[in-house]
Design an enzyme around this catalytic site. Structure first.
Site, PDB file in Angstrom:
ATOM      1  CG  HIS A 278      -1.950   0.958   1.336  1.00  0.00           C
ATOM      2  ND1 HIS A 278      -1.753   2.281   1.031  1.00  0.00           N
ATOM      3  CD2 HIS A 278      -3.246   0.852   1.676  1.00  0.00           C
ATOM      4  CE1 HIS A 278      -2.889   2.933   1.195  1.00  0.00           C
ATOM      5  NE2 HIS A 278      -3.804   2.078   1.586  1.00  0.00           N
ATOM      6  CB  CYS A 279       3.674   2.153   1.944  1.00  0.00           C
ATOM      7  SG  CYS A 279       2.546   1.866   3.297  1.00  0.00           S
ATOM      8  CB  ILE A 280       7.281   1.256  -1.347  1.00  0.00           C
ATOM      9  CG1 ILE A 280       7.463   0.671   0.047  1.00  0.00           C
ATOM     10  CG2 ILE A 280       8.588   1.791  -1.888  1.00  0.00           C
ATOM     11  CD1 ILE A 280       8.060   1.572   1.057  1.00  0.00           C
ATOM     12  CG  ASP A 283       2.781   6.109   0.815  1.00  0.00           C
ATOM     13  OD1 ASP A 283       1.618   5.943   0.397  1.00  0.00           O
ATOM     14  OD2 ASP A 283       3.260   5.481   1.769  1.00  0.00           O
TER      15      ASP A 283
END
Ligand code: NAD
Length: 444
Positions: A278-280, A283
């Site tokens: 979900h992040c790298i 974001d």
């Protein structure tokens, strides 16, 4: 306590100190649920909110829906009597501190999708009362807390720093990492002003081992973006070096192992089949979008994105050329993908490069199966419609032309696969650690 607190802040500070303040968490996913349980463990009464009624019902039955959170933990919290979960947002009024942990994805145009934060801020605003502390934890671009959340809360007529308090504190959850937990990972906090900063700091101090205060919500938002951009860029760097070293006959894994013996100035990052989670992959592009407002471009982020998103294609080309060396072609080849979750030992499929790899292989005419002990079925996803179930590792292994390691879960019998198939394409160095198998191993 350097700040002189206004009356509603003083009352909340007292309740936080005495652990009578009720902590509400909105969004009970990979981030929100462990956080809620941590405040429960610390002795605060807690109340979880989610629009997903199934999740709420499961929590109330004492069940867990996240692989690394045991159901005994939920049952223990229910039995202790301080834990509750609800889909009724009218109950937000019961919470003294409200922590927002809702998703922050990208739109199909790769722009920030703040709709979850906006809806949640409106839901909080509808019940906002003096003396409440609201903390945004969802990863986002610098400015969101005070440009998006604060105006919605102040539309009620209540004022930040006088009536209610507002802060940003980035989540640093690392699902599946047994070394660190929500409690032991230091928590960065930035407030909309000194009262908010003070309250947010005391809230987290009551439950977590270490709180790191920064000067503003924007600085706290930027910390998370730095951390994730640092990872995205360094992973892209080793992915590019992997591709550059391959034709030179140099094994990037061997190079990293040796380089990391340098006791200073080097932190190891590892190549892979592409970014997931979900992040790298997501974001850093929040910052790219915000930077445009200032006429700036984030070239490192763009370049890292380009290199990392090229990895699934690179892996599939390696599979094709390795089969070719065996006198086979990709069309009609039987390929077993090992591991489809986005990283080791989790059941999370979000943004997993495995999905694109499987699709590319299928489009080229390969017959693809997969094995993943954490993902029994490939769920339908926004952009992909693959219908496959995890196959067991049994006698049928010898029918495959190649195995492709996409995610190196522990507990998978790599040796058995390496004995049964003629070719292994390994994106994670799963075969670099033990005894060499009978199969020819190609790193990708
Ligand atoms: N998963 C991680 O490892 C991780 C790490 C650091 C930061 N983050 C950030 O934390 C945030 C949450 O991520 P996550 O992984 O926990 O997501 P998740 O999808 O696991 O959980 C989000 C939860 O929010 C609920 N939800 C959605 N809209 C809602 C609404 N309007 N009101 C109430 N609940 C709502 C969903 O039903 C879901 O249960 C994101 O901003 C993410 O970037 C995630």
């Amino acid at each position: 306590m350097p700040e002189i607190l206004v009356e509603p802040a003083r009352r909340l500070a007292g309740a936080l100190e005495g652990k009578t303040a009720r902590v509400g968490v909105i969004g009970l996913g990979y981030v929100g649920l462990p956080l809620l349980l941590e405040f429960d463990r610390a002795g605060y009464p807690v109340l979880g909110f989610d629009i997903d009624r199934e999740k709420v019902a499961r929590l109330q039955r004492g069940e867990s829906y996240i692989a690394h959170i045991p159901a005994t933990r939920i049952r223990g919290a229910l039995e202790a009597g301080r834990f509750d979960a609800t889909a009724d947002f009218a109950r937000l009024a019961e919470a003294d501190a409200i922590l927002i942990c809702v998703p922050t994805p990208l739109t199909p145009q790769r722009e920030p999708d703040l709709s979850y934060i906006e809806k949640t801020a409106d839901a909080v605003a509808a019940r906002l009362r003096p003396g409440q502390l609201v903390v945004l934890e969802s990863t986002t671009y610098p400015g969101t807390t005070q440009e998006v959340v604060q105006p919605r809360l102040e539309a009620t007529g209540l004022k930040v720093e006088e009536d209610f308090f507002l802060a940003f504190s980035p989540e640093r959850e690392d699902p599946g990492n047994p070394q660190y937990s929500t409690r032991t990972i230091p928590k960065v906090v930035g407030g909309a002003g000194p009262q908010s900063a003070h309250l947010a700091e005391s809230l987290y101090r009551g439950a977590l081992d270490r709180v790191v205060r920064v000067s503003s919500t924007r600085a706290a938002e930027a910390v998370k973006i730095l951390e994730n951009t640092y990872r995205a860029v360094n992973i892209a760097l080793v992915n590019e070096l992997k591709v550059t070293f391959e034709p030179m006959g140099i094994d990037i894994w061997e190079v990293i192992e040796a380089a990391k013996t340098k006791p200073f100035g080097f932190a190891p990052f590892y190549p892979g089949p592409g970014l997931g989670g979900h992040c790298i992959p997501i974001d850093p592009f929040y910052l790219t979008w915000k930077a445009r407002e200032y006429g700036l471009s984030t070239r490192f982020i763009e370049l890292a994105g380009e290199i990392n998103t090229g990895m699934p294609g690179h892996v599939v080309r390696r599979v094709a050329s390795a089969l070719n060396e065996d006198g086979k072609c990709l069309r009609g080849a039987r390929i077993l993908v090992l591991g489809v979750a986005y990283k080791r030992d989790v059941d999370d499929m979000r943004e997993s490069p495995a999905v694109e790899i499987i699709e590319l292989l299928q489009n080229a005419g390969a017959q693809v199966d997969y094995h993943d002990p954490h993902v029994p079925h490939l769920p339908a996803m926004r952009r992909h419609q693959i219908k496959l179930n995890s196959v067991p590792l049994d006698a049928r292994l010898s029918a495959y032309d190649a195995a492709l390691v996409v995610t190196d879960h522990t507990g998978v019998d790599y040796a058995a696969v390496g004995e049964a198939v003629p070719l292994v394409v390994d994106t994670r160095n799963a075969y670099g650690r033990g005894r060499p198998p009978r199969a020819r191993v190609v790193k990708a």
